[in-house]
Write a protein that holds these residues in place. Sequence first.
Motif, PDB file in Angstrom:
ATOM      1  N   CYS A 118       0.574  -1.299   0.108  1.00  0.00           N
ATOM      2  CA  CYS A 118      -0.113   0.211   0.261  1.00  0.00           C
ATOM      3  C   CYS A 118       1.143   1.321  -0.133  1.00  0.00           C
ATOM      4  O   CYS A 118       0.836   1.855  -0.753  1.00  0.00           O
ATOM      5  CB  CYS A 118      -0.872  -0.358   0.966  1.00  0.00           C
TER       6      CYS A 118
ATOM      7  N   ARG B 221       0.361   3.894  -3.277  1.00  0.00           N
ATOM      8  CA  ARG B 221       0.663   5.565  -2.883  1.00  0.00           C
ATOM      9  C   ARG B 221       1.716   6.481  -3.233  1.00  0.00           C
ATOM     10  O   ARG B 221       1.403   7.614  -3.627  1.00  0.00           O
ATOM     11  CB  ARG B 221       0.009   6.460  -1.394  1.00  0.00           C
TER      12      ARG B 221
ATOM     13  N   THR C 286      -4.217   5.894  -6.297  1.00  0.00           N
ATOM     14  CA  THR C 286      -5.560   6.671  -5.741  1.00  0.00           C
ATOM     15  C   THR C 286      -6.644   5.965  -5.589  1.00  0.00           C
ATOM     16  O   THR C 286      -7.318   6.919  -4.155  1.00  0.00           O
ATOM     17  CB  THR C 286      -5.734   8.183  -6.165  1.00  0.00           C
TER      18      THR C 286
ATOM     19  N   PRO D  59      -9.054   3.212  -3.221  1.00  0.00           N
ATOM     20  CA  PRO D  59      -9.207   3.386  -1.638  1.00  0.00           C
ATOM     21  C   PRO D  59      -9.208   1.374  -1.502  1.00  0.00           C
ATOM     22  O   PRO D  59      -8.801   0.375  -2.207  1.00  0.00           O
ATOM     23  CB  PRO D  59     -10.698   2.776  -1.965  1.00  0.00           C
TER      24      PRO D  59
ATOM     25  N   VAL E  69      -9.097  -1.127   1.692  1.00  0.00           N
ATOM     26  CA  VAL E  69      -9.295  -1.719   2.674  1.00  0.00           C
ATOM     27  C   VAL E  69      -8.462  -3.062   3.394  1.00  0.00           C
ATOM     28  O   VAL E  69      -8.449  -3.539   2.062  1.00  0.00           O
ATOM     29  CB  VAL E  69     -10.734  -2.186   2.243  1.00  0.00           C
TER      30      VAL E  69
ATOM     31  N   PHE F 130      -3.599   2.212   8.350  1.00  0.00           N
ATOM     32  CA  PHE F 130      -3.564   3.490   8.034  1.00  0.00           C
ATOM     33  C   PHE F 130      -2.447   4.838   7.355  1.00  0.00           C
ATOM     34  O   PHE F 130      -2.417   5.619   6.582  1.00  0.00           O
ATOM     35  CB  PHE F 130      -4.367   4.180   9.162  1.00  0.00           C
TER      36      PHE F 130
ATOM     37  N   GLY G  38      -1.248   4.666   4.220  1.00  0.00           N
ATOM     38  CA  GLY G  38      -2.236   5.143   3.515  1.00  0.00           C
ATOM     39  C   GLY G  38      -3.526   4.394   2.887  1.00  0.00           C
ATOM     40  O   GLY G  38      -4.603   4.647   2.234  1.00  0.00           O
ATOM     41  N   GLY G  39      -3.761   3.388   4.426  1.00  0.00           N
ATOM     42  CA  GLY G  39      -5.076   2.769   4.178  1.00  0.00           C
ATOM     43  C   GLY G  39      -6.058   3.496   4.290  1.00  0.00           C
ATOM     44  O   GLY G  39      -6.525   3.906   4.800  1.00  0.00           O
ATOM     45  N   ASP G  40      -7.618   3.503   3.646  1.00  0.00           N
ATOM     46  CA  ASP G  40      -9.019   3.951   3.030  1.00  0.00           C
ATOM     47  C   ASP G  40      -9.442   3.243   4.762  1.00  0.00           C
ATOM     48  O   ASP G  40     -10.600   4.223   4.917  1.00  0.00           O
ATOM     49  CB  ASP G  40      -9.359   4.396   2.449  1.00  0.00           C
ATOM     50  N   ASP G  41      -9.574   1.722   4.881  1.00  0.00           N
ATOM     51  CA  ASP G  41     -10.341   1.763   5.631  1.00  0.00           C
ATOM     52  C   ASP G  41      -9.662   0.306   6.481  1.00  0.00           C
ATOM     53  O   ASP G  41      -8.700  -0.555   5.977  1.00  0.00           O
ATOM     54  CB  ASP G  41     -11.677   1.442   5.058  1.00  0.00           C
ATOM     55  N   TYR G  42     -10.624  -0.447   7.115  1.00  0.00           N
ATOM     56  CA  TYR G  42      -9.369  -1.585   7.853  1.00  0.00           C
ATOM     57  C   TYR G  42     -11.091  -2.880   8.572  1.00  0.00           C
ATOM     58  O   TYR G  42     -11.309  -2.231   9.069  1.00  0.00           O
ATOM     59  CB  TYR G  42      -9.271  -1.416   8.879  1.00  0.00           C
TER      60      TYR G  42
ATOM     61  N   ARG H 151     -19.748  -1.226   4.594  1.00  0.00           N
ATOM     62  CA  ARG H 151     -18.488  -0.569   4.194  1.00  0.00           C
ATOM     63  C   ARG H 151     -18.430  -0.224   3.572  1.00  0.00           C
ATOM     64  O   ARG H 151     -17.185   0.815   2.655  1.00  0.00           O
ATOM     65  CB  ARG H 151     -17.074  -0.834   5.264  1.00  0.00           C
TER      66      ARG H 151
END
Length: 71
Positions: free
Chosen positions: A7, A11, A16, A18, A20, A35, A38-42, A55
Amino acid sequence: MDGWDICRALRARGFTAPVVFLTAHHALDDLLTRFSAGGDDYLAKPFHPGERAARRRPPRRATCCSIRPWT
């Protein structure tokens, strides 16, 4: 190389879309590391399929037109 290294590298190259993370790790340090990479969700396993689906939906946000100013 693990997921957060990949990730971070993506980045750095301008990727760009998303990202997860699906992981078995539940510790706060793991979440923060992902995070910061560069992660957008977990999403920690095991998870309910309904949580994953929720989500993926865009969040409902208040807009400037839906908030009345103080008078």
